[in-house]
Design a protein around this motif. Structure first.
Motif, PDB file in Angstrom:
ATOM      1  N   ASN A 209      21.732  45.165  30.275  1.00 13.90           N
ATOM      2  CA  ASN A 209      21.494  44.068  31.213  1.00 13.90           C
ATOM      3  C   ASN A 209      21.787  44.445  32.656  1.00 13.90           C
ATOM      4  OD1 ASN A 209      20.762  42.345  29.094  1.00 13.90           O
ATOM      5  ND2 ASN A 209      22.901  41.800  28.716  1.00 13.90           N
ATOM      6  N   ASN A 210      22.106  45.737  32.877  1.00 14.06           N
ATOM      7  CA  ASN A 210      22.363  46.232  34.227  1.00 14.06           C
ATOM      8  C   ASN A 210      23.505  45.485  34.895  1.00 14.06           C
ATOM      9  OD1 ASN A 210      21.894  48.036  36.299  1.00 14.06           O
ATOM     10  ND2 ASN A 210      20.502  46.650  37.377  1.00 14.06           N
ATOM     11  N   GLN A 211      24.473  45.069  34.075  1.00 10.49           N
ATOM     12  CA  GLN A 211      25.625  44.374  34.625  1.00 10.49           C
ATOM     13  C   GLN A 211      26.591  45.392  35.222  1.00 10.49           C
ATOM     14  OE1 GLN A 211      27.195  42.083  31.416  1.00 10.49           O
ATOM     15  NE2 GLN A 211      25.617  40.515  31.540  1.00 10.49           N
ATOM     16  N   GLU A 212      27.554  44.862  35.942  1.00 12.16           N
ATOM     17  CA  GLU A 212      28.520  45.721  36.611  1.00 12.16           C
ATOM     18  C   GLU A 212      29.373  46.456  35.585  1.00 12.16           C
ATOM     19  OE1 GLU A 212      31.307  45.115  40.497  1.00 12.16           O
ATOM     20  OE2 GLU A 212      31.475  43.654  38.885  1.00 12.16           O
ATOM     21  N   SER A 213      29.585  47.753  35.792  1.00 13.46           N
ATOM     22  CA  SER A 213      30.346  48.548  34.844  1.00 13.46           C
ATOM     23  C   SER A 213      31.809  48.150  34.844  1.00 13.46           C
ATOM     24  CB  SER A 213      30.228  50.036  35.206  1.00 13.46           C
ATOM     25  OG  SER A 213      30.901  50.294  36.427  1.00 13.46           O
ATOM     26  N   MET A 214      32.477  48.482  33.726  1.00 17.78           N
ATOM     27  CA  MET A 214      33.896  48.188  33.609  1.00 17.78           C
ATOM     28  C   MET A 214      34.695  48.942  34.660  1.00 17.78           C
ATOM     29  SD  MET A 214      36.231  46.538  32.102  1.00 17.78           S
ATOM     30  CE  MET A 214      35.318  45.912  30.702  1.00 17.78           C
ATOM     31  N   GLU A 215      34.256  50.170  34.973  1.00 17.55           N
ATOM     32  CA  GLU A 215      34.982  50.952  35.971  1.00 17.55           C
ATOM     33  C   GLU A 215      34.958  50.277  37.340  1.00 17.55           C
ATOM     34  OE1 GLU A 215      32.716  52.132  33.974  1.00 17.55           O
ATOM     35  OE2 GLU A 215      33.647  53.683  32.740  1.00 17.55           O
ATOM     36  N   MET A 216      33.791  49.743  37.707  1.00 11.69           N
ATOM     37  CA  MET A 216      33.700  49.075  38.998  1.00 11.69           C
ATOM     38  C   MET A 216      34.526  47.797  39.015  1.00 11.69           C
ATOM     39  SD  MET A 216      32.091  50.948  41.027  1.00 11.69           S
ATOM     40  CE  MET A 216      31.958  49.770  42.374  1.00 11.69           C
ATOM     41  N   LYS A 217      34.578  47.089  37.900  1.00 16.85           N
ATOM     42  CA  LYS A 217      35.415  45.896  37.829  1.00 16.85           C
ATOM     43  C   LYS A 217      36.880  46.265  38.030  1.00 16.85           C
ATOM     44  CE  LYS A 217      32.465  43.091  34.824  1.00 16.85           C
ATOM     45  NZ  LYS A 217      32.356  42.400  33.520  1.00 16.85           N
ATOM     46  N   ILE A 218      37.305  47.348  37.382  1.00 14.65           N
ATOM     47  CA  ILE A 218      38.691  47.801  37.526  1.00 14.65           C
ATOM     48  C   ILE A 218      38.983  48.194  38.965  1.00 14.65           C
ATOM     49  CG2 ILE A 218      40.342  49.596  36.850  1.00 14.65           C
ATOM     50  CD1 ILE A 218      39.034  49.593  34.096  1.00 14.65           C
ATOM     51  N   ALA A 219      38.020  48.856  39.607  1.00 13.95           N
ATOM     52  CA  ALA A 219      38.214  49.256  41.004  1.00 13.95           C
ATOM     53  C   ALA A 219      38.352  48.038  41.905  1.00 13.95           C
ATOM     54  CB  ALA A 219      37.047  50.119  41.465  1.00 13.95           C
ATOM     55  N   LYS A 220      37.543  47.007  41.651  1.00 11.31           N
ATOM     56  CA  LYS A 220      37.628  45.797  42.464  1.00 11.31           C
ATOM     57  C   LYS A 220      38.954  45.078  42.254  1.00 11.31           C
ATOM     58  CE  LYS A 220      32.735  44.762  43.068  1.00 11.31           C
ATOM     59  NZ  LYS A 220      31.647  43.762  42.855  1.00 11.31           N
ATOM     60  N   VAL A 221      39.423  45.037  40.997  1.00  9.82           N
ATOM     61  CA  VAL A 221      40.733  44.436  40.731  1.00  9.82           C
ATOM     62  C   VAL A 221      41.824  45.222  41.446  1.00  9.82           C
ATOM     63  CG1 VAL A 221      42.439  43.913  38.949  1.00  9.82           C
ATOM     64  CG2 VAL A 221      40.024  43.445  38.540  1.00  9.82           C
ATOM     65  N   ALA A 222      41.717  46.551  41.418  1.00  6.22           N
ATOM     66  CA  ALA A 222      42.704  47.393  42.094  1.00  6.22           C
ATOM     67  C   ALA A 222      42.742  47.102  43.581  1.00  6.22           C
ATOM     68  CB  ALA A 222      42.386  48.866  41.839  1.00  6.22           C
ATOM     69  N   LEU A 223      41.554  47.070  44.201  1.00  2.00           N
ATOM     70  CA  LEU A 223      41.491  46.807  45.641  1.00  2.00           C
ATOM     71  C   LEU A 223      42.007  45.407  45.968  1.00  2.00           C
ATOM     72  CD1 LEU A 223      40.606  47.774  48.421  1.00  2.00           C
ATOM     73  CD2 LEU A 223      38.322  46.874  47.939  1.00  2.00           C
ATOM     74  N   THR A 224      41.663  44.437  45.135  1.00  2.00           N
ATOM     75  CA  THR A 224      42.134  43.067  45.366  1.00  2.00           C
ATOM     76  C   THR A 224      43.646  42.987  45.281  1.00  2.00           C
ATOM     77  OG1 THR A 224      40.086  42.176  44.437  1.00  2.00           O
ATOM     78  CG2 THR A 224      41.963  40.684  44.581  1.00  2.00           C
ATOM     79  N   ASN A 225      44.231  43.671  44.302  1.00  2.90           N
ATOM     80  CA  ASN A 225      45.686  43.653  44.154  1.00  2.90           C
ATOM     81  C   ASN A 225      46.388  44.265  45.359  1.00  2.90           C
ATOM     82  OD1 ASN A 225      46.009  42.358  41.683  1.00  2.90           O
ATOM     83  ND2 ASN A 225      45.654  44.226  40.524  1.00  2.90           N
ATOM     84  N   VAL A 226      45.845  45.377  45.853  1.00  5.16           N
ATOM     85  CA  VAL A 226      46.467  46.032  47.009  1.00  5.16           C
ATOM     86  C   VAL A 226      46.395  45.133  48.232  1.00  5.16           C
ATOM     87  CG1 VAL A 226      46.288  47.969  48.593  1.00  5.16           C
ATOM     88  CG2 VAL A 226      46.050  48.359  46.146  1.00  5.16           C
ATOM     89  N   LEU A 228      45.991  41.893  48.330  1.00  4.64           N
ATOM     90  CA  LEU A 228      46.814  40.715  48.104  1.00  4.64           C
ATOM     91  C   LEU A 228      48.286  41.035  48.321  1.00  4.64           C
ATOM     92  CD1 LEU A 228      47.049  37.757  47.105  1.00  4.64           C
ATOM     93  CD2 LEU A 228      47.178  38.675  44.779  1.00  4.64           C
ATOM     94  N   TRP A 229      48.703  42.166  47.810  1.00  7.68           N
ATOM     95  CA  TRP A 229      50.102  42.579  47.933  1.00  7.68           C
ATOM     96  C   TRP A 229      50.475  42.784  49.397  1.00  7.68           C
ATOM     97  CZ3 TRP A 229      53.369  46.516  49.454  1.00  7.68           C
ATOM     98  CH2 TRP A 229      54.601  46.586  48.813  1.00  7.68           C
ATOM     99  N   ILE A 230      49.617  43.497  50.124  1.00  7.46           N
ATOM    100  CA  ILE A 230      49.887  43.750  51.536  1.00  7.46           C
ATOM    101  C   ILE A 230      49.831  42.450  52.341  1.00  7.46           C
ATOM    102  CG2 ILE A 230      49.028  44.907  53.601  1.00  7.46           C
ATOM    103  CD1 ILE A 230      48.099  47.189  51.833  1.00  7.46           C
ATOM    104  N   THR A 265      54.447  32.686  46.852  1.00  6.21           N
ATOM    105  CA  THR A 265      53.211  32.414  46.126  1.00  6.21           C
ATOM    106  C   THR A 265      52.716  33.634  45.366  1.00  6.21           C
ATOM    107  OG1 THR A 265      51.780  33.032  47.992  1.00  6.21           O
ATOM    108  CG2 THR A 265      52.547  30.752  47.893  1.00  6.21           C
ATOM    109  N   THR A 266      53.295  34.800  45.622  1.00  8.85           N
ATOM    110  CA  THR A 266      52.829  36.027  44.980  1.00  8.85           C
ATOM    111  C   THR A 266      52.941  35.943  43.470  1.00  8.85           C
ATOM    112  OG1 THR A 266      53.590  37.252  46.922  1.00  8.85           O
ATOM    113  CG2 THR A 266      53.054  38.534  44.973  1.00  8.85           C
ATOM    114  N   SER A 267      54.028  35.339  42.976  1.00  8.67           N
ATOM    115  CA  SER A 267      54.222  35.227  41.536  1.00  8.67           C
ATOM    116  C   SER A 267      53.120  34.412  40.878  1.00  8.67           C
ATOM    117  CB  SER A 267      55.583  34.586  41.239  1.00  8.67           C
ATOM    118  OG  SER A 267      55.664  33.305  41.833  1.00  8.67           O
ATOM    119  N   SER A 268      52.441  33.562  41.638  1.00 14.50           N
ATOM    120  CA  SER A 268      51.328  32.781  41.104  1.00 14.50           C
ATOM    121  C   SER A 268      49.994  33.480  41.302  1.00 14.50           C
ATOM    122  CB  SER A 268      51.278  31.399  41.779  1.00 14.50           C
ATOM    123  OG  SER A 268      52.474  30.687  41.587  1.00 14.50           O
ATOM    124  N   LEU A 269      49.849  34.201  42.415  1.00 16.33           N
ATOM    125  CA  LEU A 269      48.562  34.812  42.729  1.00 16.33           C
ATOM    126  C   LEU A 269      48.273  36.047  41.877  1.00 16.33           C
ATOM    127  CD1 LEU A 269      48.586  34.523  46.631  1.00 16.33           C
ATOM    128  CD2 LEU A 269      47.392  33.073  44.991  1.00 16.33           C
TER     129      LEU A 269
END
Length: 312
Positions: A209-226, A228-230, A265-269
């Motif tokens: 279905n040409n959906q987004e790969s799992m690797e790209m999802k993980i990369a986006k979560v990683a970037l979002t976490n960084v 958010l943390w900063i 709020t970090t503990s919730s986000l």
């Protein structure tokens, strides 16, 4: 509203009104000298303060000892929150960068990490009770935390230690781990495209279905976490740094108080980011705590086995 009431009050539009001579520290009960720095009392009233005791009083009402305990618990949980992100980043970096050859962290190793983390956080937060550092009221006078206003060396050295070991060094590790993750994911995507081009196909992924790969999802979560943390911890670190260098003119109660509320709020986000964007987290949550699970609960091994047998 006429005639206007005397003293500090809120009008029907939630605007704060007070006489010109009113100060933030007016009418404080005696006995708070050990946790109250005169810097905060020189400002006019700030609003809107938040907290349970604000419905009764507009300043900390639980006494000196409870203020210090409250601040210590905040230091412990804040340190655990920061260091947990470091450990999660380390584990993900090993698995994603190392691939199938990477040795996964066992349950006993993870348990030892968690216990060690809580022990370290507790030991690093009891210093003010032993004479190293100090806990006191924050700018809005309704919560307590590290006292970065006091100028003595014992207190400033404790604040400097906390700033370096609980923010700067963990931030460097988090950025390092997630940078390696993102780099590995991008390299993997480039390799897949190169192989697909050699084979004369659009994609060699199994996803039709040409959906987004799992690797790209993980990369986006990683970037979002960084990010958010900063974004949640940097404002508070800046406020603490301002206190260390002695530029108190910029530290109004609101400037000092709002970043402190933000980091709480970090503990919730963080759980929200994991739950929304990480399939493995959602599946584990659905198994262990079904009422909090997001999406369909994974089938049990017995059900999967039955389905395979029936298909065969």
């Amino acid at each position: 509203m006429w005639p206007p009431p005397k003293g500090v009050y809120l009008d029907e539009y939630f605007n704060l009104h007070f006489p010109p001579e009113t100060r933030h520290g007016d009418n404080l009960e005696p006995g708070l000298d050990d946790i109250l720095d005169p810097h905060w009392t020189a400002y006019p009233p700030q609003g809107l303060p938040v907290g349970i005791n604000i419905f009764i009083q507009r300043y900390w009402m639980w006494g000196v000892l409870n203020c210090k305990i409250f601040a210590m618990l905040g230091g412990i949980t804040g340190t655990v929150s920061i260091m947990s992100m470091v450990f999660i980043g380390y584990d993900r970096c090993r698995v994603i960068v190392g691939g199938i050859t990477a040795e996964r962290i066992s349950t006993s190793q993870a348990l030892l990490m968690v216990i060690g983390l809580w022990v370290y956080a507790t030991l690093s937060s009891i210093g003010p009770f032993l004479g190293w550092g100090h806990y006191g009221l924050e700018g809005l006078l309704i919560t307590c935390s590290y006292d970065y206003i006091k100028k003595d060396w014992l207190n400033q050295s404790f604040i400097l230690y906390t700033l370096i070991s609980h923010f700067i060094i963990p931030m460097m590790f988090v950025i390092y781990f997630y940078s390696k993750i993102t780099k590995a994911v991008i390299s993997h995507e480039v390799e897949l495209r190169s192989q697909a081009k050699k084979m004369g196909v659009d994609s060699i992924k199994q996803n039709k279905n040409n959906q987004e790969s799992m690797e790209m999802k993980i990369a986006k979560v990683a970037l979002t976490n960084v990010l958010l943390w900063i974004g949640t911890w940097c404002p508070y670190a800046i406020v603490v740094t301002i206190g260390l260098v002695g530029s108190y003119s910029t530290l109004t109660p609101l400037v000092a108080g709002l970043p402190s509320l933000l980091i709480k709020t970090t503990s919730s986000l963080n759980p929200l980011v994991f739950a929304i964007a990480h399939p493995a987290y959602r599946e584990a949550l659905a198994v262990e705590i079904p009422c909090l699970g997001i999406g369909t609960k994974p089938q049990s091994k017995v059900a999967n086995k039955t389905e395979v047998t029936a298909t065969t």
